[in-house]
Design an enzyme around this catalytic site. Sequence first.
Site, PDB file in Angstrom:
ATOM      1  N   GLU A  80       0.829  -1.217   0.000  1.00 49.88           N
ATOM      2  CA  GLU A  80       0.000   0.000   0.000  1.00 49.88           C
ATOM      3  C   GLU A  80       0.860   1.263   0.000  1.00 49.88           C
ATOM      4  OE1 GLU A  80      -3.061  -0.215  -0.555  1.00 49.88           O
ATOM      5  OE2 GLU A  80      -3.501  -2.322  -0.045  1.00 49.88           O
ATOM      6  N   CYS A 143      -8.261  -1.796   7.997  1.00 51.85           N
ATOM      7  CA  CYS A 143      -6.846  -1.760   7.588  1.00 51.85           C
ATOM      8  C   CYS A 143      -6.400  -0.346   7.261  1.00 51.85           C
ATOM      9  CB  CYS A 143      -6.616  -2.674   6.389  1.00 51.85           C
ATOM     10  SG  CYS A 143      -6.723  -4.422   6.834  1.00 51.85           S
ATOM     11  N   HIS A 167      -1.218  -5.678   2.038  1.00 53.37           N
ATOM     12  CA  HIS A 167      -2.432  -6.496   1.969  1.00 53.37           C
ATOM     13  C   HIS A 167      -2.113  -7.808   1.248  1.00 53.37           C
ATOM     14  CE1 HIS A 167      -5.838  -3.472   2.772  1.00 53.37           C
ATOM     15  NE2 HIS A 167      -6.132  -4.547   3.467  1.00 53.37           N
TER      16      HIS A 167
HETATM   17  N1  PCA Z   1      -8.405  -6.853   6.423  1.00 53.15           N
HETATM   18  C1  PCA Z   1      -9.386  -5.803   6.615  1.00 53.15           C
HETATM   19  C2  PCA Z   1      -9.351  -5.508   8.074  1.00 53.15           C
HETATM   20  C3  PCA Z   1      -8.631  -6.643   8.716  1.00 53.15           C
HETATM   21  C4  PCA Z   1      -7.997  -7.363   7.606  1.00 53.15           C
HETATM   22  O1  PCA Z   1      -7.201  -8.307   7.712  1.00 53.15           O
HETATM   23  C5  PCA Z   1      -9.210  -4.595   5.706  1.00 53.15           C
HETATM   24  O2  PCA Z   1      -8.674  -4.746   4.595  1.00 53.15           O
HETATM   25  O3  PCA Z   1      -9.593  -3.495   6.078  1.00 53.15           O
END
Ligand code: PCA
Length: 205
Positions: A80, A143, A167
């Site tokens: 990200e 997140c 992610h």
């Molecule tokens: N993914 C979510 C919140 C917790 C996670 O592992 C997200 O992408 O916001």
Amino acid sequence: MKKSILITGFTPFGGEHINPSYEAIKYLPDEIDAYKIIKQEIDTAFNLSKDQLIKTIEDYKPNAVILVGQAGGAKNMRIERIAININDATIKDNNDFMPIDQLIIENGPDAIFSTLPVRKIVDNLLDDGIPAIVSNSAGTYVCNHLMYHLLYYLKQNNINIPAGFIHVPYIFSQVTEKTDTYATDLYAITRTLDIAIKTIIKEAL
Ligand code: PCA
């Protein structure tokens, strides 16, 4: 205090039994290139996550912070680039909270950039054969919320350490009953995090 890197994953949410982010972190070694690896599982809950993270940063004063979360359906590792100042959930979090169209921090900047070497991490993952991209949206759920809080906290406190978010896709065991949904294996995620940590140490520490 020994040199360290904090890496966090999240608890399962949205009906899943595991969260690949924390599962993958468990398999990292406890030390990489002389840095102690501090591993933390954080609740997938808007109102708990920030305090859990900041307390660990204050306790251990790590030299870098990497947050990791699940992006169900993603087809690559998503490094990200940016966190935005908005909470806009489409499902309840693990605390039954579902903020819609809310600023994370009143009068905070609209967006804050990751301070990880994002392009270099992606390049090193691709060189290793792992599908990876620089992502320009961490979403508007827990997140992004935690990434924004982390970067805002570090800026406010003049703590100049590399920090950001990765992610990761579902792993195979999560998609046995989902049709046409991309998944990878847990090992690829642990390897991704190992490469990311080594890249951060080489490029930013
Ligand atoms: N993914 C979510 C919140 C917790 C996670 O592992 C997200 O992408 O916001």
